[in-house]
Design an enzyme around this catalytic site. Sequence first.
Site, PDB file in Angstrom:
ATOM      1  N   THR A 183      41.152  35.979  30.146  1.00 52.03           N
ATOM      2  CA  THR A 183      42.236  36.945  30.337  1.00 52.03           C
ATOM      3  C   THR A 183      41.943  38.290  29.689  1.00 52.03           C
ATOM      4  O   THR A 183      41.221  38.349  28.680  1.00 52.03           O
ATOM      5  CB  THR A 183      43.526  36.359  29.710  1.00 52.03           C
ATOM      6  OG1 THR A 183      44.516  37.387  29.639  1.00 52.03           O
ATOM      7  CG2 THR A 183      43.291  35.871  28.297  1.00 52.03           C
ATOM      8  N   TYR A 192      48.154  33.325  22.622  1.00 50.27           N
ATOM      9  CA  TYR A 192      47.635  33.064  23.970  1.00 50.27           C
ATOM     10  C   TYR A 192      46.242  33.686  24.133  1.00 50.27           C
ATOM     11  O   TYR A 192      45.287  33.008  24.513  1.00 50.27           O
ATOM     12  CB  TYR A 192      48.604  33.622  25.029  1.00 50.27           C
ATOM     13  CG  TYR A 192      47.980  33.677  26.406  1.00 50.27           C
ATOM     14  CD1 TYR A 192      47.726  32.504  27.105  1.00 50.27           C
ATOM     15  CD2 TYR A 192      47.617  34.900  26.976  1.00 50.27           C
ATOM     16  CE1 TYR A 192      47.123  32.549  28.355  1.00 50.27           C
ATOM     17  CE2 TYR A 192      47.020  34.946  28.224  1.00 50.27           C
ATOM     18  CZ  TYR A 192      46.774  33.777  28.908  1.00 50.27           C
ATOM     19  OH  TYR A 192      46.162  33.816  30.131  1.00 50.27           O
TER      20      TYR A 192
END
Length: 331
Positions: free
Chosen positions: A117, A141
Site C-alpha cells: 500500500t 495498517y
Amino acid sequence: MTVLVTGGAGYIGSHMVWELLDAGESVVVLDRLSTGFEWAVAPEAKLVVGDVADKELVGSIIRENKVDAIIHFAGSIVVPESVADPLAYYENNTSKTRTLIETAVREGVPHFIFSSTAAVYGGAGLEPVREDARLAPESPYGLSKLMSEWMLRDAGLAHDIRYTALRYFNVAGADPRGRTGQSTPGATHLIKVACETALGKRPFMQVFGTDYPTPDGTCMRDYIHVSDLAAAHRLALQRLRAGGQSLVANCGYSHGYSVLEVIDSVRRAFGRDFEVKMGDRRPGDAAAVVANSDLARAELGWTPQRDDLDQIVADALAWERILTSKNSARG
Ligand code: UDP
C-alpha cells in the site's frame, strides 16, 4: 500450474480471479469469507473457505493443485480500525502473512505476489512519490504491510522464493463487464460513498476539508482502476515465471484528482445532482498522495488501459446499481 489467490472473495481479489481466468490460468481461492462473499468468486475458480495461517490446509492446497504462485490479498484494510486495534492488524496482516510465507517456502512455491500500500510512505506532498521515498507509515495498517514487505525481502534472500510487492494507491471502479465490484457494506472510500449518495443510499455526503494546500483546497489522490491493478499483478506473475527478480513497485497513474473533481465526475456519470456538504478535515488525511509509477511501467511492461476518472466512476456507479438489485433480490 495453479495460482492460489488469498482473499479472492474480496474486492480486489475477486477482480484478480477474473483476470487470471480470462488469461487461461487455473485458480484456487482461499478466503475466510469474513468480509468477502462467496458469490464474488468466479464459478470457474475453486473456493476453499479457510485461513491463510492454517499451515496444513494451505500445504494441502499447494500440493493438490500444484500451486506455483501465491497472490496474497487477504488482510484487514481499515486504517482507523488499525489505530484502535493495532494488535489485531499485526496479527491478521503481519503474523498471518509470516506463516503463509513460511508455508510457501516449506512447500517450494517459487513465486509470491503481495498487496502492499501507499500507506507505507509517510505524508506525501504534491510530487509523485517514488519507491525509494522515505518509508514512514502513519498507521498500524501501513506498518503491518511494510513489515510483510520486509519479511518477504529477507525470505527471498534466504530461500528459493521471489516476490513482487505492489504498493496500491487509491483503488476504485469495478469490473467493466459487471461481474464483480466493491461490495463491502459501510464503505468509507470516496468514489463508493459518492456513488451510494447519488443513488440515494445515503442522504448526503461530506467533503473532508477544504483548506488543504492544493489547487481547490481539497485532498488529491491517485485513483487507479481495479482492472488495471489486476492486470499489473498478472504481468508481475508473468515476469516472475520468466525469472524476474524480486521487485517492489507502486501502482497508480502518476496524477491526482481532488475530492471535488471526483464528486463532479460522479455528478456527470449520474446525470443529476446530490447533496454534498463541506466538512472539517478527517484526522490523518495527507493533502496529496500520488504515485510515481515509472518502475511498474518499465519492469512489468504495464500500460494502464483505464486511466480515466470518468470511466472509473462510470464502472463504480454501474456496479453500485447491480449491487442494489442483487441486495433487493436477496430481500
Ligand atoms: N473523502 C471525503 N469524503 C468521504 C470520503 C473520503 O472527502 O466521504 C476524502 C478523504 O478525506 C480523502 C479522499 O477523499 O482526502 C480519499 O479518501 P478515501 O477514504 O477514499 O481513501 P484514502 O486516501 O483515505 O485511502
